[in-house]
Design a protein around this motif. Sequence first.
Motif, PDB file in Angstrom:
ATOM      1  N   TYR A 202      -9.103   7.813   3.146  1.00  7.80           N
ATOM      2  CA  TYR A 202      -8.544   7.986   1.801  1.00  7.80           C
ATOM      3  C   TYR A 202      -7.036   8.206   1.815  1.00  7.80           C
ATOM      4  CZ  TYR A 202     -13.403   8.481   0.498  1.00  7.80           C
ATOM      5  OH  TYR A 202     -14.736   8.248   0.302  1.00  7.80           O
ATOM      6  N   CYS A 203      -6.400   8.024   2.949  1.00  7.52           N
ATOM      7  CA  CYS A 203      -4.967   8.333   3.059  1.00  7.52           C
ATOM      8  C   CYS A 203      -4.078   7.203   2.540  1.00  7.52           C
ATOM      9  CB  CYS A 203      -4.606   8.696   4.489  1.00  7.52           C
ATOM     10  SG  CYS A 203      -4.865   7.367   5.664  1.00  7.52           S
ATOM     11  N   GLU A 204      -4.659   6.073   2.180  1.00  4.99           N
ATOM     12  CA  GLU A 204      -3.869   4.940   1.705  1.00  4.99           C
ATOM     13  C   GLU A 204      -4.541   4.293   0.504  1.00  4.99           C
ATOM     14  OE1 GLU A 204      -1.652   1.669   4.199  1.00  4.99           O
ATOM     15  OE2 GLU A 204      -3.775   1.162   4.070  1.00  4.99           O
ATOM     16  N   ARG A 205      -3.746   4.032  -0.532  1.00  8.78           N
ATOM     17  CA  ARG A 205      -4.237   3.319  -1.722  1.00  8.78           C
ATOM     18  C   ARG A 205      -3.778   1.886  -1.605  1.00  8.78           C
ATOM     19  NH1 ARG A 205      -6.485   1.010  -5.758  1.00  8.78           N
ATOM     20  NH2 ARG A 205      -6.651   2.068  -7.755  1.00  8.78           N
ATOM     21  N   LEU A 206      -4.706   0.959  -1.660  1.00 11.21           N
ATOM     22  CA  LEU A 206      -4.357  -0.454  -1.554  1.00 11.21           C
ATOM     23  C   LEU A 206      -3.640  -0.885  -2.825  1.00 11.21           C
ATOM     24  CD1 LEU A 206      -7.648  -1.841   0.028  1.00 11.21           C
ATOM     25  CD2 LEU A 206      -5.608  -0.960   1.167  1.00 11.21           C
ATOM     26  N   SER A 207      -2.539  -1.590  -2.639  1.00 11.43           N
ATOM     27  CA  SER A 207      -1.742  -2.046  -3.763  1.00 11.43           C
ATOM     28  C   SER A 207      -1.061  -3.345  -3.379  1.00 11.43           C
ATOM     29  CB  SER A 207      -0.704  -0.978  -4.124  1.00 11.43           C
ATOM     30  OG  SER A 207      -0.050  -1.313  -5.315  1.00 11.43           O
ATOM     31  N   LEU A 208      -0.645  -4.091  -4.386  1.00 10.20           N
ATOM     32  CA  LEU A 208      -0.011  -5.394  -4.177  1.00 10.20           C
ATOM     33  C   LEU A 208       1.294  -5.453  -4.952  1.00 10.20           C
ATOM     34  CD1 LEU A 208      -3.277  -7.439  -4.781  1.00 10.20           C
ATOM     35  CD2 LEU A 208      -2.285  -6.883  -2.563  1.00 10.20           C
ATOM     36  N   CYS A 209       2.186  -6.332  -4.513  1.00  8.35           N
ATOM     37  CA  CYS A 209       3.474  -6.489  -5.188  1.00  8.35           C
ATOM     38  C   CYS A 209       3.839  -7.969  -5.195  1.00  8.35           C
ATOM     39  CB  CYS A 209       4.538  -5.680  -4.445  1.00  8.35           C
ATOM     40  SG  CYS A 209       6.154  -5.717  -5.228  1.00  8.35           S
ATOM     41  N   CYS A 210       4.363  -8.439  -6.316  1.00  7.48           N
ATOM     42  CA  CYS A 210       4.744  -9.840  -6.447  1.00  7.48           C
ATOM     43  C   CYS A 210       5.928 -10.150  -5.527  1.00  7.48           C
ATOM     44  CB  CYS A 210       5.118 -10.150  -7.895  1.00  7.48           C
ATOM     45  SG  CYS A 210       5.560 -11.888  -8.144  1.00  7.48           S
TER      46      CYS A 210
ATOM     47  N   HIS B 148       0.832  -1.193   0.000  1.00  2.00           N
ATOM     48  CA  HIS B 148       0.000   0.000   0.000  1.00  2.00           C
ATOM     49  C   HIS B 148       0.871   1.248   0.000  1.00  2.00           C
ATOM     50  CE1 HIS B 148      -2.848  -3.057   0.778  1.00  2.00           C
ATOM     51  NE2 HIS B 148      -2.779  -3.045   2.096  1.00  2.00           N
ATOM     52  N   TYR B 149       0.342   2.325  -0.530  1.00  2.00           N
ATOM     53  CA  TYR B 149       1.098   3.570  -0.540  1.00  2.00           C
ATOM     54  C   TYR B 149       0.201   4.736  -0.135  1.00  2.00           C
ATOM     55  CZ  TYR B 149      -0.810   3.841  -5.323  1.00  2.00           C
ATOM     56  OH  TYR B 149      -1.635   3.860  -6.405  1.00  2.00           O
ATOM     57  N   PRO B 150       0.813   5.787   0.408  1.00  2.00           N
ATOM     58  CA  PRO B 150       0.014   6.914   0.907  1.00  2.00           C
ATOM     59  C   PRO B 150      -0.591   7.740  -0.212  1.00  2.00           C
ATOM     60  CG  PRO B 150       2.352   7.371   1.144  1.00  2.00           C
ATOM     61  CD  PRO B 150       2.242   5.965   0.633  1.00  2.00           C
ATOM     62  N   ARG B 151      -1.735   8.326   0.072  1.00  2.00           N
ATOM     63  CA  ARG B 151      -2.408   9.254  -0.832  1.00  2.00           C
ATOM     64  C   ARG B 151      -2.744  10.512  -0.046  1.00  2.00           C
ATOM     65  NH1 ARG B 151      -4.874   7.427  -5.783  1.00  2.00           N
ATOM     66  NH2 ARG B 151      -5.272   9.640  -5.985  1.00  2.00           N
ATOM     67  N   LYS B 152      -2.794  11.634  -0.737  1.00  2.00           N
ATOM     68  CA  LYS B 152      -3.215  12.901  -0.139  1.00  2.00           C
ATOM     69  C   LYS B 152      -4.482  13.324  -0.876  1.00  2.00           C
ATOM     70  CE  LYS B 152       1.406  14.334   1.130  1.00  2.00           C
ATOM     71  NZ  LYS B 152       2.473  15.303   0.940  1.00  2.00           N
ATOM     72  N   PRO B 153      -5.620  12.844  -0.383  1.00  2.00           N
ATOM     73  CA  PRO B 153      -6.871  13.045  -1.121  1.00  2.00           C
ATOM     74  C   PRO B 153      -7.365  14.484  -1.073  1.00  2.00           C
ATOM     75  CG  PRO B 153      -7.346  12.132   1.020  1.00  2.00           C
ATOM     76  CD  PRO B 153      -5.847  12.194   0.903  1.00  2.00           C
ATOM     77  N   ARG B 154      -8.085  14.847  -2.104  1.00  2.00           N
ATOM     78  CA  ARG B 154      -8.788  16.130  -2.144  1.00  2.00           C
ATOM     79  C   ARG B 154     -10.267  15.837  -2.357  1.00  2.00           C
ATOM     80  NH1 ARG B 154      -5.149  19.851  -6.158  1.00  2.00           N
ATOM     81  NH2 ARG B 154      -3.165  19.512  -5.115  1.00  2.00           N
ATOM     82  N   GLY B 155     -11.088  16.778  -1.933  1.00  2.00           N
ATOM     83  CA  GLY B 155     -12.516  16.647  -2.169  1.00  2.00           C
ATOM     84  C   GLY B 155     -13.276  15.883  -1.102  1.00  2.00           C
ATOM     85  N   VAL B 156     -12.667  15.676   0.066  1.00  2.00           N
ATOM     86  CA  VAL B 156     -13.373  15.046   1.184  1.00  2.00           C
ATOM     87  C   VAL B 156     -13.224  15.943   2.413  1.00  2.00           C
ATOM     88  CG1 VAL B 156     -13.179  12.646   0.436  1.00  2.00           C
ATOM     89  CG2 VAL B 156     -11.366  13.633   1.792  1.00  2.00           C
ATOM     90  N   PRO B 157     -14.232  15.920   3.290  1.00  2.00           N
ATOM     91  CA  PRO B 157     -14.121  16.731   4.502  1.00  2.00           C
ATOM     92  C   PRO B 157     -13.028  16.192   5.420  1.00  2.00           C
ATOM     93  CG  PRO B 157     -16.096  15.383   4.583  1.00  2.00           C
ATOM     94  CD  PRO B 157     -15.495  15.201   3.220  1.00  2.00           C
ATOM     95  N   ALA B 158     -12.548  17.051   6.296  1.00  5.96           N
ATOM     96  CA  ALA B 158     -11.443  16.682   7.191  1.00  5.96           C
ATOM     97  C   ALA B 158     -11.729  15.424   7.998  1.00  5.96           C
ATOM     98  CB  ALA B 158     -11.116  17.846   8.124  1.00  5.96           C
TER      99      ALA B 158
END
Length: 195
Positions: free
Chosen positions: A62-70, A46-56
């Motif tokens: 939304y601070c993390e995007r789920l991701s996978l690695c072989c 997983h890696y961090p995200r800095k989302p826009r368009g959501v209330p505090a």
Amino acid sequence: MNTKGLCEKLIHNVRFHKLLVKFDHDLARAARAQGCHCGGKLHSAHYPRKPRGVPAHATEFYCERLSLCCAEDACRERRTPPSLRFLGRRVYVSVTILLVSAMMNGGTRAQLSELSREFGVDRRTLARWREWWRTTFVRTRFWQAEQAAFAPPVDQSRLPASMFERLLGRPLRRLVNLLQFLTPITAGATAVHVS
């Protein structure tokens, strides 16, 4: 379509944001179960995200995007599973993009200015979103293959509002169904190919 009330209701609903996180975890589990194309096992990356368009109060969802690695050293390929929270690499979250884009259809200059202020989205960004739905999105392989799901055809000049209006059920269910419909274009950098 009266999306303004729906948008305000959902954007401030913590349970809704938690539900989207749950759906994303389900999609990541399904992707992990498939394994890598090389036959290797997939691990969390997983890696961090800095989302826009959501209330505090909802940024934590939304601070993390789920991701996978072989796990195979010879491969190590990253795989980003589909998401209901993120629309590809866009910095604004998918719900905001969908609902604000839908509200723009038929909007006056004053209404667009209000949307811009209310959601912290620059008017130029709103114009790019409108252009993306009307030109790029309708030329994607995804839309070319999947637009038949809407019979009779939706008004492409009013996307995404015209898709939302055609779905059945209560507004929340329709929004989740639309987010699920769009998941194939949310995974990885090459998710949206234009034909």
